[in-house]
Design a protein around this motif. Structure first.
Motif, PDB file in Angstrom:
ATOM      1  N   THR A   1    -139.626 -20.768   3.532  1.00  0.00           N
ATOM      2  CA  THR A   1    -140.030 -21.930   2.729  1.00  0.00           C
ATOM      3  C   THR A   1    -141.322 -21.701   1.958  1.00  0.00           C
ATOM      4  OG1 THR A   1    -141.097 -22.899   4.677  1.00  0.00           O
ATOM      5  CG2 THR A   1    -138.842 -23.608   4.186  1.00  0.00           C
TER       6      THR A   1
ATOM      7  N   ASP B   1    -144.614 -31.435   0.315  1.00  0.00           N
ATOM      8  CA  ASP B   1    -143.177 -31.229   0.120  1.00  0.00           C
ATOM      9  C   ASP B   1    -142.698 -29.968   0.829  1.00  0.00           C
ATOM     10  OD1 ASP B   1    -143.140 -33.518  -1.387  1.00  0.00           O
ATOM     11  OD2 ASP B   1    -143.173 -32.490  -3.322  1.00  0.00           O
TER      12      ASP B   1
ATOM     13  N   SER C   1    -140.012 -29.577   3.928  1.00  0.00           N
ATOM     14  CA  SER C   1    -138.894 -28.632   3.864  1.00  0.00           C
ATOM     15  C   SER C   1    -138.880 -27.726   5.084  1.00  0.00           C
ATOM     16  CB  SER C   1    -138.983 -27.780   2.593  1.00  0.00           C
ATOM     17  OG  SER C   1    -138.841 -28.571   1.456  1.00  0.00           O
ATOM     18  N   TRP C   2    -140.050 -27.232   5.469  1.00  0.00           N
ATOM     19  CA  TRP C   2    -140.171 -26.372   6.647  1.00  0.00           C
ATOM     20  C   TRP C   2    -139.714 -27.107   7.911  1.00  0.00           C
ATOM     21  CZ3 TRP C   2    -143.807 -27.230  10.655  1.00  0.00           C
ATOM     22  CH2 TRP C   2    -143.919 -26.204  11.591  1.00  0.00           C
TER      23      TRP C   2
ATOM     24  N   GLU D   1    -135.935 -27.821   7.796  1.00  0.00           N
ATOM     25  CA  GLU D   1    -135.159 -26.611   8.068  1.00  0.00           C
ATOM     26  C   GLU D   1    -135.116 -26.323   9.569  1.00  0.00           C
ATOM     27  OE1 GLU D   1    -132.897 -23.182   7.395  1.00  0.00           O
ATOM     28  OE2 GLU D   1    -133.393 -24.765   5.973  1.00  0.00           O
TER      29      GLU D   1
END
Length: 163
Positions: free
Chosen positions: A96, A123, A127-128, A131
């Motif tokens: 990421t 952001d 995302s990290w 995931e």
């Protein structure tokens, strides 16, 4: 108190009719201004609170609509993997693009991993974490996110539990 009222009444009756009208008009204007000074802030506050209630009701309706999905995700069996949680966190951070923001990790006695990230775009942080949770069955035990001096950049501490 009666003496004060008597004095004011005597003063008012001693005024010329034109002056009486001016005093009455001034008193009425003061009363209107006083009512507006009290009423307008109350009205604004009530309006703001009504908007807040509507927003919170919409949030509650959304949470109720996704609750079954959250329960299903929580009860889903973990995806088996051979990677340690430390390696998985690092790999996803590289994937990421936030590996430079990882400033440290500390394993806990109860199988958790505390991860510290500094100056990471929000952001990218989401995302990290997404995931890790969605694709690797990592559970977020707790998260502390602090805003930074730059808009959109935060520092965070996550406590994670592996699959």
């Amino acid at each position: 108190m009666d003496e004060l009222l008597a004095t004011v009444k005597a003063w008012f009756e001693a005024l010329a009719p034109r002056e009486r009208y001016a005093v009455i008009a001034g008193a009425a204007a003061c009363l209107v201004i006083l009512l507006l000074a009290v009423w307008l802030p109350v009205e604004r506050r009530v309006s703001h609170l009504e908007d807040s209630v509507r927003t919170k009701q919409a949030d509650l309706a959304w949470l109720r609509s996704v609750a079954p999905q959250l329960v299903a995700l929580r009860n889903a069996p973990p995806i088996p993997g051979n990677q340690s949680l430390v390696a998985l966190v690092d790999a996803v951070a590289r994937q990421t693009g936030i590996v430079r923001s990882l400033t440290g990790s500390q394993p806990g006695d109860d199988g958790t991993l505390s991860v510290r990230l500094e100056q990471v775009p929000f952001d990218a942080l989401v995302s990290w974490a997404g995931e890790l949770v969605q694709h690797h069955s990592v559970r977020v035990v707790s998260a502390t996110i602090d805003g930074g001096a730059t808009v959109g950049v935060v520092s965070a501490t996550f406590v994670l539990r592996g699959p």
